[in-house]
Design a protein around this motif. Structure first.
Motif, short mmCIF file in Angstrom:
data_model
loop_
_atom_site.label_atom_id
_atom_site.label_comp_id
_atom_site.label_asym_id
_atom_site.label_seq_id
_atom_site.Cartn_x
_atom_site.Cartn_y
_atom_site.Cartn_z
N UNK A 152 48.76 36.83 48.51
CA UNK A 152 47.70 36.50 47.54
C UNK A 152 48.29 35.89 46.27
N UNK A 153 49.40 36.46 45.80
CA UNK A 153 50.04 35.92 44.60
C UNK A 153 50.51 34.48 44.85
N UNK A 154 51.06 34.24 46.03
CA UNK A 154 51.54 32.89 46.35
C UNK A 154 50.38 31.90 46.38
N UNK A 155 49.25 32.31 46.99
CA UNK A 155 48.08 31.42 47.05
C UNK A 155 47.54 31.17 45.64
N UNK A 156 47.46 32.24 44.84
CA UNK A 156 46.98 32.10 43.47
C UNK A 156 47.87 31.13 42.68
N UNK A 157 49.15 31.27 42.80
CA UNK A 157 50.06 30.39 42.07
C UNK A 157 49.96 28.95 42.56
N UNK A 158 49.72 28.78 43.86
CA UNK A 158 49.56 27.42 44.40
C UNK A 158 48.39 26.71 43.75
N UNK A 159 47.22 27.38 43.69
CA UNK A 159 46.04 26.71 43.14
C UNK A 159 46.13 26.54 41.63
N UNK A 160 46.75 27.50 40.95
CA UNK A 160 46.97 27.32 39.50
C UNK A 160 47.88 26.13 39.25
N UNK A 161 48.86 25.95 40.13
CA UNK A 161 49.74 24.79 40.00
C UNK A 161 49.02 23.47 40.24
N UNK A 162 47.86 23.53 40.90
CA UNK A 162 47.05 22.33 41.14
C UNK A 162 46.03 22.11 40.01
N UNK A 163 46.14 22.93 38.94
CA UNK A 163 45.28 22.72 37.78
C UNK A 163 44.03 23.55 37.73
N UNK A 164 43.83 24.47 38.67
CA UNK A 164 42.63 25.31 38.67
C UNK A 164 42.83 26.51 37.76
N UNK A 165 41.75 26.95 37.12
CA UNK A 165 41.79 28.13 36.25
C UNK A 165 40.65 29.07 36.66
N UNK A 166 40.79 30.36 36.36
CA UNK A 166 39.71 31.32 36.71
C UNK A 166 38.43 31.01 35.94
N UNK A 167 37.28 31.20 36.58
CA UNK A 167 35.99 31.01 35.92
C UNK A 167 35.02 32.10 36.38
N UNK A 168 34.08 32.44 35.51
CA UNK A 168 32.98 33.32 35.88
C UNK A 168 31.91 32.49 36.60
N UNK A 169 31.44 32.98 37.72
CA UNK A 169 30.40 32.29 38.49
C UNK A 169 29.07 32.99 38.25
N UNK A 170 28.05 32.24 37.87
CA UNK A 170 26.74 32.82 37.59
C UNK A 170 26.09 33.33 38.88
N UNK A 171 25.29 34.38 38.75
CA UNK A 171 24.64 34.99 39.91
C UNK A 171 23.55 35.93 39.40
N UNK A 182 38.61 18.31 57.37
CA UNK A 182 39.36 17.28 56.65
C UNK A 182 38.83 17.00 55.26
N UNK A 183 38.21 18.03 54.65
CA UNK A 183 37.68 17.85 53.30
C UNK A 183 38.81 17.92 52.28
N UNK A 184 38.54 17.43 51.08
CA UNK A 184 39.53 17.48 50.02
C UNK A 184 39.60 18.85 49.38
N UNK A 185 40.34 18.94 48.29
CA UNK A 185 40.46 20.21 47.58
C UNK A 185 39.13 20.60 46.94
N UNK A 186 38.96 21.88 46.61
CA UNK A 186 37.75 22.29 45.88
C UNK A 186 37.60 21.51 44.58
#
Length: 330
Positions: free
Chosen positions: A19-38, A174-178
Motif C-alpha cells: 500500500x505504501x508503494x502504491x501510495x508513493x507511486x501515485x503521489x509521484x505522479x502528482x496526485x494529492x489526497x482529497x475529501x470526496x463529497x457524499x 486501456x484507459x489513461x490515468x485517473x
C-alpha cells in the motif's frame, strides 16, 4: 499458534508495504489526497445545523459551495458556527423547507438563489440529501464518515479511482490515468476550485450550446408557474424567524454571457424584485453591491479558491452594512 501469528505478521507487513508503494507511486505522479463529497458528509453538516448554538447555514448550489471561506466567516462573525449545505448543481429550497420544519434549528440561513431556483423543477432538487439524512444517517454512519474523512485526507489511494478493481478495469480497457481533480472539499464540505488547473471555458461553452439549442434565449417559465414556490417559501421563512432565526435570500454575482442569459431568462424586475416585495425574508442582490457585482469570475459564474477570502469578506461586509447581519453575528 506461534507459526500462525508469524505468518499473519508477515502478511500484514507485506500488505502494508504494498500500500505504501502504491501510495508513493501515485503521489509521484502528482496526485494529492482529497475529501470526496457524499450524503454522509452532507448529513454530518446537516446535523450540526441543528446542534450548534447559533449556526449560519449557507444554502445554494455550486456558486456558494465553492465560494464561501469558512475561516473568514469565523473571523468576521465569531458568534456564529458556519455550516455548508449547498449542493453542486442543485437548488436549495428542499433544504430550506427541512430547516423550517426542524424545531431545533434557530440559526441564520444565507440562501443563494436566483429566478431559476424558485422554478417548480428546482423545488425538490436537494430532497435526496434531506431524505437520506432523516431515513438513513445514524451515529454509526457519522462515525464511519469521520474515519473516512481522516483516511481521505491522508491517502491518495482512498479515492475509489485508485481501488484495485478500478485499476484492473482501467488497465483492461486501456484507459489513461485517473483524472487530476481541480475541485475539492475540506472535511466540513467547504469547496475549492483551482482555475489554474481547471477548464475555465467549459461553463461558457455549455451555456452557449444551451442558448443555441433554444434559438438564443433560454425558455422562460411563466410567472404563474413560478410564483407558488415563492409563496410556499413565505411559511418556511416565517417558521425560522418565529424561533429567533433568520433567512436571507441572496443572488450571487455572474458576469459576461452568463449574466446576460440569466437576466434574459428571468428578468429581475419581473421575478426577483416581485419576490423581494412579498417575502418576509431579508434579501440581497449582488448586482446592487459593486464589490460583489464586479468580482472576478473565471468562468462567469464561480470563484477561484484563491479569491474566496476576499469574496467572503465582501459578502459579509455587504450584509453587515445593510443591517442584514448583526456585528459579530450575535
Amino acid at each position: 499458534m506461534r507459526r500462525a501469528l508469524t505468518a499473519l505478521a508477515i502478511a500484514l507487513v507485506l500488505a502494508g508495504s504494498a500500500l505504501v508503494a502504491v501510495e508513493q507511486h501515485w503521489r509521484g505522479r502528482g496526485y494529492t489526497p482529497i475529501i470526496v463529497d457524499a450524503p454522509d458528509l452532507w448529513s454530518l453538516q446537516r446535523a450540526k445545523a441543528s446542534s450548534a448554538d447559533r449556526a449560519i447555514v449557507f444554502l445554494g448550489a455550486s456558486r456558494t459551495l465553492y465560494a464561501i471561506d469558512r475561516a473568514t466567516v469565523r473571523e468576521r462573525l465569531p458568534g456564529l458556527e458556519p455550516v455548508m449545505l449547498a449542493m453542486d448543481g442543485r437548488y436549495p429550497l428542499a433544504t430550506l423547507r427541512d430547516l423550517a420544519a426542524d424545531e431545533a434549528f434557530r440559526g441564520i440561513v444565507v440562501c443563494d438563489i436566483d429566478g431559476a431556483g424558485f422554478a417548480q423543477p428546482s423545488l425538490e432538487m436537494q430532497r435526496p440529501e434531506v431524505d437520506y439524512y432523516h431515513r438513513e444517517f445514524s451515529p454509526s454512519r457519522a462515525g464511519h464518515r469521520m474515519l473516512l474523512n481522516h483516511w481521505q485526507l491522508n491517502a491518495v489511494i482512498a479515492r475509489s479511482d485508485f481501488s484495485l478493481l478500478r485499476t484492473v478495469v482501467r488497465f483492461w480497457k486501456g484507459e489513461g490515468e485517473p483524472f487530476h481533480p481541480y475541485q475539492w472539499f475540506d472535511r466540513r464540505r467547504f469547496g475549492h476550485i483551482d482555475y489554474d488547473r481547471g477548464d475555465r471555458d467549459w461553463q461558457k461553452r455549455a451555456l452557449q450550446e444551451n442558448l443555441d439549442r433554444h434559438g438564443g434565449h433560454l425558455p422562460r417559465i411563466a410567472f404563474a408557474e413560478w410564483w407558488p414556490q415563492v409563496q410556499a417559501s413565505h411559511a418556511w421563512v416565517s417558521a425560522i424567524q418565529a424561533r429567533g432565526g433568520e433567512v436571507i435570500f441572496y443572488a450571487s454575482p455572474t458576469s459576461g454571457l452568463r449574466r446576460w442569459a440569466e437576466e434574459d431568462w428571468f428578468p429581475r424586475a419581473d421575478y426577483w424584485d416581485r419576490m423581494v416585495a412579498a417575502t418576509p425574508a431579508k434579501t440581497l442582490h449582488a448586482l446592487d453591491v459593486p464589490a460583489l457585482r464586479d468580482f472576478p469570475l473565471p468562468d462567469e459564474s464561480h470563484i477561484d479558491y484563491r479569491q474566496k477570502p476576499a469574496y467572503t469578506k465582501a459578502l459579509i461586509d455587504a450584509l453587515l452594512k445593510r443591517g442584514l447581519l448583526a456585528p459579530g453575528g450575535r
